[in-house]
Scaffold this motif. Structure first.
Motif, PDB file in Angstrom:
ATOM      1  N   TYR A 352       0.835  -1.200   0.000  1.00 17.83           N
ATOM      2  CA  TYR A 352       0.000   0.000   0.000  1.00 17.83           C
ATOM      3  C   TYR A 352       0.871   1.252   0.000  1.00 17.83           C
ATOM      4  O   TYR A 352       1.926   1.282   0.650  1.00 17.83           O
ATOM      5  CB  TYR A 352      -0.881   0.041   1.254  1.00 17.83           C
ATOM      6  N   SER A 353       0.399   2.271  -0.660  1.00 19.13           N
ATOM      7  CA  SER A 353       1.082   3.570  -0.662  1.00 19.13           C
ATOM      8  C   SER A 353       1.439   4.017   0.754  1.00 19.13           C
ATOM      9  O   SER A 353       2.551   4.466   1.019  1.00 19.13           O
ATOM     10  CB  SER A 353       0.165   4.614  -1.319  1.00 19.13           C
ATOM     11  N   THR A 354       0.523   3.896   1.670  1.00 20.98           N
ATOM     12  CA  THR A 354       0.761   4.403   3.026  1.00 20.98           C
ATOM     13  C   THR A 354       1.844   3.606   3.757  1.00 20.98           C
ATOM     14  O   THR A 354       2.542   4.144   4.612  1.00 20.98           O
ATOM     15  CB  THR A 354      -0.556   4.449   3.838  1.00 20.98           C
ATOM     16  N   LEU A 392      -3.575   7.530   4.354  1.00 15.13           N
ATOM     17  CA  LEU A 392      -3.738   8.253   3.097  1.00 15.13           C
ATOM     18  C   LEU A 392      -2.717   7.805   2.051  1.00 15.13           C
ATOM     19  O   LEU A 392      -1.589   7.462   2.393  1.00 15.13           O
ATOM     20  CB  LEU A 392      -3.580   9.755   3.358  1.00 15.13           C
ATOM     21  N   GLY A 393      -3.130   7.839   0.800  1.00 19.16           N
ATOM     22  CA  GLY A 393      -2.235   7.471  -0.301  1.00 19.16           C
ATOM     23  C   GLY A 393      -1.900   8.691  -1.149  1.00 19.16           C
ATOM     24  O   GLY A 393      -1.825   8.587  -2.365  1.00 19.16           O
ATOM     25  N   LEU A 394      -1.661   9.808  -0.512  1.00 18.62           N
ATOM     26  CA  LEU A 394      -1.504  11.080  -1.230  1.00 18.62           C
ATOM     27  C   LEU A 394      -0.067  11.576  -1.265  1.00 18.62           C
ATOM     28  O   LEU A 394       0.207  12.645  -1.795  1.00 18.62           O
ATOM     29  CB  LEU A 394      -2.383  12.150  -0.565  1.00 18.62           C
ATOM     30  N   TYR A 395       0.848  10.822  -0.686  1.00 17.69           N
ATOM     31  CA  TYR A 395       2.207  11.340  -0.498  1.00 17.69           C
ATOM     32  C   TYR A 395       3.284  10.532  -1.216  1.00 17.69           C
ATOM     33  O   TYR A 395       4.453  10.872  -1.146  1.00 17.69           O
ATOM     34  CB  TYR A 395       2.521  11.407   1.006  1.00 17.69           C
ATOM     35  N   ASP A 525      -2.805  12.957  -8.904  1.00 16.77           N
ATOM     36  CA  ASP A 525      -3.655  12.404  -7.848  1.00 16.77           C
ATOM     37  C   ASP A 525      -2.836  12.287  -6.557  1.00 16.77           C
ATOM     38  O   ASP A 525      -2.396  11.208  -6.173  1.00 16.77           O
ATOM     39  CB  ASP A 525      -4.146  11.031  -8.325  1.00 16.77           C
ATOM     40  N   GLY A 526      -2.636  13.437  -5.895  1.00 16.41           N
ATOM     41  CA  GLY A 526      -1.838  13.464  -4.667  1.00 16.41           C
ATOM     42  C   GLY A 526      -1.504  14.902  -4.354  1.00 16.41           C
ATOM     43  O   GLY A 526      -1.988  15.818  -5.026  1.00 16.41           O
ATOM     44  N   ILE A 527      -0.649  15.099  -3.352  1.00 18.26           N
ATOM     45  CA  ILE A 527      -0.304  16.485  -3.026  1.00 18.26           C
ATOM     46  C   ILE A 527       0.643  17.051  -4.093  1.00 18.26           C
ATOM     47  O   ILE A 527       1.388  16.317  -4.730  1.00 18.26           O
ATOM     48  CB  ILE A 527       0.326  16.625  -1.621  1.00 18.26           C
ATOM     49  N   LEU A 528       0.562  18.359  -4.260  1.00 18.95           N
ATOM     50  CA  LEU A 528       1.351  19.023  -5.296  1.00 18.95           C
ATOM     51  C   LEU A 528       2.797  19.229  -4.889  1.00 18.95           C
ATOM     52  O   LEU A 528       3.701  19.175  -5.728  1.00 18.95           O
ATOM     53  CB  LEU A 528       0.726  20.390  -5.610  1.00 18.95           C
TER      54      LEU A 528
ATOM     55  N   ASN B 402       8.200  17.880   2.112  1.00 14.08           N
ATOM     56  CA  ASN B 402       6.863  17.650   1.580  1.00 14.08           C
ATOM     57  C   ASN B 402       5.967  16.870   2.536  1.00 14.08           C
ATOM     58  O   ASN B 402       4.883  16.445   2.161  1.00 14.08           O
ATOM     59  CB  ASN B 402       6.976  16.972   0.217  1.00 14.08           C
ATOM     60  N   ILE B 403       6.430  16.695   3.761  1.00 15.01           N
ATOM     61  CA  ILE B 403       5.593  16.051   4.784  1.00 15.01           C
ATOM     62  C   ILE B 403       4.767  17.146   5.471  1.00 15.01           C
ATOM     63  O   ILE B 403       5.326  18.119   5.967  1.00 15.01           O
ATOM     64  CB  ILE B 403       6.472  15.310   5.813  1.00 15.01           C
ATOM     65  N   PRO B 404       3.454  16.998   5.474  1.00 22.70           N
ATOM     66  CA  PRO B 404       2.616  18.042   6.076  1.00 22.70           C
ATOM     67  C   PRO B 404       2.960  18.291   7.552  1.00 22.70           C
ATOM     68  O   PRO B 404       3.473  17.405   8.235  1.00 22.70           O
ATOM     69  CB  PRO B 404       1.193  17.472   5.954  1.00 22.70           C
ATOM     70  N   ASN B 405       2.682  19.487   7.990  1.00 23.83           N
ATOM     71  CA  ASN B 405       2.851  19.937   9.386  1.00 23.83           C
ATOM     72  C   ASN B 405       4.293  20.227   9.789  1.00 23.83           C
ATOM     73  O   ASN B 405       4.516  21.011  10.719  1.00 23.83           O
ATOM     74  CB  ASN B 405       2.263  18.952  10.415  1.00 23.83           C
ATOM     75  N   LEU B 406       5.248  19.605   9.135  1.00 25.10           N
ATOM     76  CA  LEU B 406       6.635  19.843   9.530  1.00 25.10           C
ATOM     77  C   LEU B 406       7.079  21.242   9.117  1.00 25.10           C
ATOM     78  O   LEU B 406       6.795  21.691   8.012  1.00 25.10           O
ATOM     79  CB  LEU B 406       7.558  18.814   8.870  1.00 25.10           C
TER      80      LEU B 406
END
Lengths: 585, 585
Positions: A352-354, A392-395, A525-528, B402-406
């Protein structure tokens, strides 16, 4: 009803053992009530009801702090800490998450969803307590399946030299999600069979004291053991043997399928919804079983989630020694895959991505520096994947696509996925990851090339002008729709591009687009941040071509509604078309 | 001389035990010859000379495959596998790397530089062998210090259920780089003291067979033990006790300082070069020791590299229980830091850029999802850091930012570093990492603000027009120089910006720059892909402002010359000025 009167753990302390037993039955009824209507983690919660009651009877939460590994076994804990309505009343089901959450209760200390973290986190709480000269017990609960994870083993080892109170409850139900894998499980078995005695002992070898509880579903034994270790000045492992799925016959009989289960009929155990479409796991397993028959060097690896790639029990048997479940041990899976490839085997790691987040260093060092031709299928890397904040699989695009040497492919359809997967496994030049598309399986029947070795070669699927739409993977169809709208609104057909490759840019094609395009947009399909579009934006930075990147803002999202999220992120075809047209001079 | 006649391992098989002993002495002389002139890993290589000879005497490399953990103990292996000239002749010293490398020899199977990977990689080779019905032994060599790493423990556990030949040599010298940390070392000690017998045994608890060798510097004992396990059909751990630094008195007496050592005088042991400037490790330790005295909740964590943050032995004693070395266990360090912060402590995790790669998931899940106010100092994240391909510090910006919150901060000077570090530790709102500048310590005496809570607020250090230079962290001074040249060449002073924050953009400032700037350039000390500049490029993508990002191409670099690399990447002030001016209309 006892449960209705429990508003905090202090209410449990007033009960007799008999009353606690009745309470436990009510909790189990509540679990089955909710699980059958709502779905969720069945096995882990049903098995841990008695232990949860005993923990809250003996310890004083939140002064004593309990940290639950994965925290997918916290439903009973939630019932006893002011959140029972989330189980008793259908209208409140969604008020609480499926994992521990400090925003819900002072009895939860962390948001947890990945395995093997509880002992480390508990060590931290214990260390903070000692630095600040405070008191109280810190208790980590961890399942036997999670024990094989590197983070857990590192923490248990360090716990063995920790100079202070730390209680590690080993919740041994002789199962991971599927069956356990690893040599340590022979030792756990020997300890279970020897009533806590065996030739060797993993926990004392790591430096912890050790206590054994034969029946971890017996409240009195648990209370006795927990009372014995309460206020211990040293780290101690309490090994309790529980039954996964206890009290729900289907879950007791088929532990793997009932680890997590969708809503079901309580009488028959049959799922309330039928899913009979194709899925990418199934497609993967079918293709791989075919390949395995023809080529004994082909093998599939999983780190404790065999069904991610469609390898249900029967298929695992069919694959035999060509299927490798290393247990929950992502680092070992990735590095071992590199070794297999270096030795001339053809490994596919399905993950899994996560959870691939556990293997950044192994992918970089063990695989990519060595340029080992490992194939990886990354599942649920999509806004259409799991929506709990911990899953989440967005990273994965920023994480994987900036590691040198890796080729990260983004198929848009079933045909592309199968072709890329086949190539990834058969070629011997690159480490290749394939980002399995999210959402329903899309098949456009289009002929697809079989050789992807022309690295970073994008495909123009529709030639046009002024605007180019580079639509990656799962968002290719979204790009198609947006392109159609752009044509309708401007009268000029934009160019539509399926880039196929996430890890690099097609400089020639991008250069060529400059001739008759003013605007290039990207969809991913994920964070920019750190992702695909920014590479394109950098490329065009010194030119007159304007760029706009569509995707999600860097943020942790939690239990989102996908349509709402897409709308907020300007990811509907209409919004994309509108934002893009606004850029035309 | 025996060594000069050894061209491949087969030449060793002709020698008698006495001759092998003489050969070993010659190898040790060669080690000291090279190490004293060139620097390198002293302790690990000196201690493993006999074992290397015995391994090559008993096994048949490369049919039998030896995988060395970290591979910083492979100097003797290299001498015996056709690469002796790299030790005997000064002009050939740099022909070979300090780590194993398949490009150098068929007897090396992987490029390895991080710890705890050998058992996984060996498992992969063994699995490939079995899938392909081949034969031969696969041997993993791993030091006791590396055992505590999650990847190693996951692999040893999985080895315990592996159905085939796998030999794990535990090279136990009772040391990590510094002293060992973890409960398992009590068990290793008991096993050493009990001549291989103890109440419990970590290796058999993980499912492996177990063999003990009391004197791992005695060739005959080693040959006997290795011969016994050769062609074993099951995984077996061979626990050998060696002396780190054996044969070089300084290295025997001070094992920590002589793990790796710069060139030294053979008579006195004194280093040939004196470094008496300030370094960021020292600055960190001094500041932290002050803080610790005032506040008992402040603590420093390391994962087996205590001196990275300046904590040499005396300082560790001074810090007492406020200094935490978890051993080589990066995952536990990061997650435990999160627990400490959640419990109200003030943890600083000090770690090299290259090793923080082990903790991607822990930083994301355990720290950032929980928004735990952990402080992290990331050392050697710079082109001026280590240059071995396995130890590069060029990837932490894409990985972390690119890790959120950091909040990832990039100080440009000593004053900024200390101020940011202080703020990172004292604030309680964000996980904060600080990227320790690379190269020499730069102090400009400038007054620096103490509160960095205005997140993503960049600083204009010199106002100008037409061109803006955004120069991050270590590259700030480079930006200053480039800006000066630009002014000289164009007659117009550019705007110079110290962005301070890697993890986000100052939208207001960037928007404002549009008014009187045509070109915005970014400078960052690392690879460009997924990094800082691309965020700026994306921001300006839909505007008329042109952007150009300066930094390194995504690639694995190996033993580079830094000036050459900077030149190739167009990172000299002249090149930057020239490329930038070319963009002006």
């Amino acid at each position: 009803m006892y449960l209705e009167k429990i508003n905090s753990p202090s209410d449990i302390k007033k009960l007799s053992v008999d009353e606690m037993k009745k309470l436990t039955q009510e909790m189990r009824d509540a679990l089955i009530f909710k699980l059958s209507r709502h779905g969720g983690h069945c096995g882990p919660n049903l098995g841990f009801a008695e232990a949860t009651v005993a923990l809250h009877y003996v310890f004083d939460s939140p002064t004593d702090k309990i940290v639950f590994d994965v925290s997918h076994q916290t439903y009973c804990h939630k019932m006893l800490t002011g959140r029972k309505d989330g189980f008793l009343y259908e209208e409140h089901f969604d008020n609480i998450s499926g994992y521990s959450n400090p925003a819900e209760s002072e009895h939860d200390f962390f948001v947890i969803g990945h395995t093997s973290t509880s002992v480390s986190l508990a060590l931290g709480l214990a260390k903070a307590r000692d630095l600040k000269h405070e008191s109280g017990n810190v208790i980590a609960v961890i399942g036997d399946g999670s024990l094989s994870g590197g983070e857990a083993l590192e923490a248990i080892d360090y716990a063995g030299e920790f100079d202070g109170n730390l209680i590690v409850i080993i919740n041994d139900n002789d199962m991971s999600i599927a069956e356990n894998h690893g040599g340590m499980y022979k030792n756990l078995k020997a300890l279970r069979e020897g009533n806590g005695k065996a030739d060797t002992n993993l926990f004392t070898a790591m430096g912890l004291d050790y206590v054994f509880v034969k029946d971890g579903n017996d409240i009195e034994s648990l209370i006795a053991a927990f009372s014995k270790v309460k206020d211990s000045k040293r780290p101690v492992a309490v090994h309790i043997v529980t039954e996964k799925g206890k009290g729900l016959s289907f879950a007791e009989e088929n532990k793997e399928d009932w680890h997590w289960h969708m809503p079901f009929d309580v009488e028959t155990g049959k799922p309330k919804f039928n899913f009979d479409g194709e899925d990418y796991g199934d497609l993967t397993a079918k293709m791989l079983l075919e390949k395995m028959k023809k080529d004994e060097s082909v093998c599939v690896l999983t780190s404790g989630t065999p069904t991610v790639g469609g390898f249900r029990k029967g298929r695992r048997d069919e694959a035999g020694r060509q299927f490798i479940d290393v247990g929950i041990a992502e680092e070992n899976a990735a590095a071992m895959a590199s070794g297999i490839a270096a030795g001339g085997g053809k490994p596919l790691y399905t993950v899994y991505s996560t959870f691939i987040q556990r293997t950044y260093d192994q992918i970089s060092q063990d695989i990519c520096i060595n340029n080992s031709p490992v194939a990886i299928s990354v599942f649920a890397g999509s806004v259409y994947g799991m929506s709990d904040v911990t899953h989440l699989g967005l990273y994965d695009i920023p994480m994987l696509s900036n590691i040198p040497n890796l080729v990260y492919l983004a198929p848009a359809t079933k045909e592309e996925y199968l072709s890329m997967l086949d190539w990834a496994i058969e070629q011997s030049k690159y480490p290749v990851a394939v980002r399995v598309p999210g959402g329903a399986v899309i098949s456009d029947g289009k002929e697809v090339k079989s050789d992807w070795s022309d690295i970073n070669k994008y495909e123009i699927t529709k030639s046009g002008s002024r605007i180019a739409v580079i639509a990656l993977g799962t968002f290719y169809q979204l790009g198609e729709k947006a392109a159609k709208l752009i044509e309708e609104k401007t009268g000029t057909a934009p160019t539509l591009i399926n880039p196929h490759y996430i890890t690099g840019i097609d400089k020639d094609m991008l250069e060529d687009l400059k001739k008759n395009h003013d605007v290039v947009i990207t969809l991913e399909d994920g964070i920019l941040e750190g992702g695909f579009g920014e590479k394109i934006a950098r490329f065009y930075g010194n030119s007159d071509v304007k760029t706009l990147c569509f995707g999600l803002e860097k943020k942790f999202y939690d239990r989102y509604d996908v349509n709402e999220l897409m709308h907020t992120a300007h990811l509907t075809p209409e919004q994309i078309a509108e934002d893009t047209i606004a850029l035309l001079k």
